[in-house]
Design a protein around this motif. Structure first.
Motif, mmCIF file in Angstrom:
data_model
loop_
_atom_site.group_PDB
_atom_site.id
_atom_site.type_symbol
_atom_site.label_atom_id
_atom_site.label_comp_id
_atom_site.label_asym_id
_atom_site.label_seq_id
_atom_site.Cartn_x
_atom_site.Cartn_y
_atom_site.Cartn_z
ATOM 1 N N ASN A 1 64.798 -7.852 18.014
ATOM 2 C CA ASN A 1 64.455 -6.537 18.537
ATOM 3 C C ASN A 1 65.411 -5.406 18.166
ATOM 4 O O ASN A 1 65.259 -4.297 18.677
ATOM 5 N N THR A 2 66.389 -5.664 17.308
ATOM 6 C CA THR A 2 67.417 -4.657 17.043
ATOM 7 C C THR A 2 67.422 -4.227 15.587
ATOM 8 O O THR A 2 67.420 -5.069 14.682
ATOM 9 N N LYS A 3 67.433 -2.912 15.373
ATOM 10 C CA LYS A 3 67.540 -2.358 14.030
ATOM 11 C C LYS A 3 69.000 -1.969 13.777
ATOM 12 O O LYS A 3 69.551 -1.103 14.459
ATOM 13 N N PHE A 4 69.617 -2.655 12.822
ATOM 14 C CA PHE A 4 71.015 -2.400 12.461
ATOM 15 C C PHE A 4 71.075 -1.530 11.215
ATOM 16 O O PHE A 4 70.147 -1.481 10.406
ATOM 17 N N ALA B 1 74.824 4.544 -3.623
ATOM 18 C CA ALA B 1 74.522 5.969 -3.454
ATOM 19 C C ALA B 1 75.442 6.608 -2.420
ATOM 20 O O ALA B 1 75.404 6.252 -1.240
ATOM 21 N N ASN B 2 76.286 7.535 -2.847
ATOM 22 C CA ASN B 2 77.157 8.262 -1.927
ATOM 23 C C ASN B 2 76.352 9.281 -1.132
ATOM 24 O O ASN B 2 75.556 10.036 -1.698
ATOM 25 N N LEU B 3 76.571 9.289 0.170
ATOM 26 C CA LEU B 3 75.863 10.201 1.058
ATOM 27 C C LEU B 3 76.861 11.132 1.745
ATOM 28 O O LEU B 3 77.937 10.700 2.152
ATOM 29 N N PRO B 4 76.526 12.419 1.902
ATOM 30 C CA PRO B 4 77.448 13.342 2.575
ATOM 31 C C PRO B 4 77.507 13.038 4.070
ATOM 32 O O PRO B 4 76.562 12.510 4.654
ATOM 33 N N PHE B 5 78.618 13.401 4.684
ATOM 34 C CA PHE B 5 78.804 13.138 6.112
ATOM 35 C C PHE B 5 77.666 13.734 6.960
ATOM 36 O O PHE B 5 77.357 13.219 8.033
ATOM 37 N N GLU B 6 77.051 14.813 6.465
ATOM 38 C CA GLU B 6 75.962 15.416 7.224
ATOM 39 C C GLU B 6 74.812 14.427 7.463
ATOM 40 O O GLU B 6 74.074 14.524 8.451
ATOM 41 N N LYS B 7 74.672 13.455 6.560
ATOM 42 C CA LYS B 7 73.604 12.460 6.663
ATOM 43 C C LYS B 7 73.838 11.473 7.810
ATOM 44 O O LYS B 7 72.946 10.709 8.172
ATOM 45 N N LEU B 8 75.031 11.489 8.386
ATOM 46 C CA LEU B 8 75.309 10.587 9.505
ATOM 47 C C LEU B 8 74.347 10.832 10.664
ATOM 48 O O LEU B 8 73.982 9.908 11.391
ATOM 49 N N ALA B 9 73.919 12.067 10.824
ATOM 50 C CA ALA B 9 73.031 12.407 11.930
ATOM 51 C C ALA B 9 71.719 11.631 11.877
ATOM 52 O O ALA B 9 71.076 11.382 12.907
ATOM 53 N N GLU B 10 71.325 11.200 10.674
ATOM 54 C CA GLU B 10 70.070 10.466 10.513
ATOM 55 C C GLU B 10 70.164 9.025 10.996
ATOM 56 O O GLU B 10 69.145 8.329 11.100
ATOM 57 N N LEU B 11 71.359 8.565 11.316
ATOM 58 C CA LEU B 11 71.543 7.170 11.722
ATOM 59 C C LEU B 11 71.127 6.916 13.163
ATOM 60 O O LEU B 11 71.146 5.778 13.631
ATOM 61 N N SER B 12 70.753 7.979 13.877
ATOM 62 C CA SER B 12 70.342 7.798 15.268
ATOM 63 C C SER B 12 69.053 6.991 15.383
ATOM 64 O O SER B 12 68.714 6.506 16.463
ATOM 65 N N LYS B 13 68.329 6.803 14.284
ATOM 66 C CA LYS B 13 67.091 6.014 14.323
ATOM 67 C C LYS B 13 67.358 4.512 14.393
ATOM 68 O O LYS B 13 66.439 3.728 14.629
ATOM 69 N N TYR B 14 68.614 4.125 14.194
ATOM 70 C CA TYR B 14 68.981 2.713 14.291
ATOM 71 C C TYR B 14 69.548 2.415 15.671
ATOM 72 O O TYR B 14 70.133 3.276 16.324
ATOM 73 N N ASP B 15 69.396 1.158 16.090
ATOM 74 C CA ASP B 15 69.913 0.762 17.404
ATOM 75 C C ASP B 15 71.419 0.529 17.376
ATOM 76 O O ASP B 15 72.125 0.855 18.335
ATOM 77 N N VAL B 16 71.900 -0.076 16.283
ATOM 78 C CA VAL B 16 73.311 -0.468 16.200
ATOM 79 C C VAL B 16 73.847 -0.131 14.812
ATOM 80 O O VAL B 16 73.176 -0.370 13.798
#
Length: 328
Positions: free
Chosen positions: A197-200, A246-261
């Protein structure tokens, strides 16, 4: 959770040729019949490797390791007489006894000196480097001692089996495999609901990364969490480059809220690694709901190319998963 896949440098060449006298010294004058100077028959066996079927001593005593065979052989209790260069960042992660074994061996450096290898009088040479680099020195190494080679595409479990067979350290490997299988089975049972049940998502960052960037890591230790334990991490589509390229800018961190962990690289004490520390200092990271709810887990990965190192990773992962707050 490694800073790079555990497939290190190749081995450059500093001695392109060897004198006949040097080769004879290194080989001890033995011929293909297996009879030594005393008239006794030396016990040999044949192993299959990337360079074909190779006849080797049944119980090698003086083993030289080149490339990615250094640390796995030592991890299984092997005591090489010669090793190639390993970065301090890797050596610092070794258990004390293993580091002592590495440092006791003659260090052949990043650029492998064939004359130095010959001077060690090995009875077996284990090699994992790029195929093209091995072709340059294959004949010279074979003239010194039986040489067993594996390409970089050899999967880590397969490589461990092969090194154990050639290096005569199968007893230790057997115990490590049993411990690994037991640990994985227990984690699958303990975290069955988490697995279902967990999206990592696994994050990483390299010493060579551009400032202000991170990657979604899908290579290294996370592959064990995904493929063996069964945790649900994103990975690249079949045939595509790993996400970790693929290097991602720190701004992309905000998109990680879709994951559980979120999992990220930590040192042995559980603190973010020095390389990854800039990520956790950002306001974007601190604002993530997964971070605020203690669903961001630091995991220690000392390596992913031998069972001993992987077991230490699984222990850290197990400890981290146990801290997840129970779902309400």
């Amino acid at each position: 959770m490694t800073t790079r896949p555990q497939r290190r440098r190749g081995a450059a060449l500093t001695a392109a040729t060897l004198s006949a006298a040097l080769v004879l010294t290194a080989c001890g004058g033995a011929d293909d019949s297996g009879d030594n100077a005393g008239g006794k028959t030396e016990k040999t066996r044949t192993v299959d490797a990337g360079n074909g079927a190779v006849k080797i001593p049944a119980a090698p005593q003086r083993v030289v390791t080149i490339g990615n065979t250094d640390l796995p052989f030592i991890d299984m209790g092997g005591k090489p007489v010669g090793v190639t260069g390993v970065a301090e960042s890797e050596l610092s992660l070794l258990p004390e006894g293993q580091r002592a074994t590495f440092e006791k061996a003659t260090n052949l450096g990043e650029e492998v000196d064939l004359e130095k290898i010959a001077g060690l009088k090995p009875d077996l040479i284990l090699v994992q480097i790029p195929d093209a680099e091995f072709k340059k020195i294959e004949k010279q190494l074979g003239a010194i001692a039986p040489t067993v080679f594996w390409g970089l595409d050899t999967e880590w479990k397969e490589l461990a089996d092969a090194i154990a067979e050639a290096g005569n350290v199968k007893d230790t490997l057997g115990r490590q495999k049993a411990d690994f299988e037991g640990r994985v089975a227990k984690m699958k049972q303990t975290y069955s609901d988490v697995i279902k049940n967990t999206k990592f998502v696994n994050l990483d960052r390299y010493a060579s990364s551009d400032p202000g960037t991170f990657v979604i890591g899908d290579i290294g230790c996370v592959e064990i969490a995904q493929d063996d334990v069964g945790l649900n991490f994103p990975k690249a589509a079949a045939g595509a480059d790993p996400l970790a390229y693929a290097n991602l800018p720190f701004e992309k961190l905000a998109e990680l809220s879709k994951y559980d962990v979120i999992t990220y690289p930590a040192d042995a004490k559980g603190q973010p690694t020095e390389v990854f520390a800039p990520v956790v200092k950002t306001n974007t990271w601190k604002a993530l709901p997964n971070v605020k709810s203690d669903h961001a887990l630091g995991v220690f990965c000392p390596g992913n190319n031998s069972y001993g190192a992987v077991l230490r990773y699984l222990e850290s992962l197990d400890t981290a998963l146990a801290t997840l707050p129970a779902k309400k």
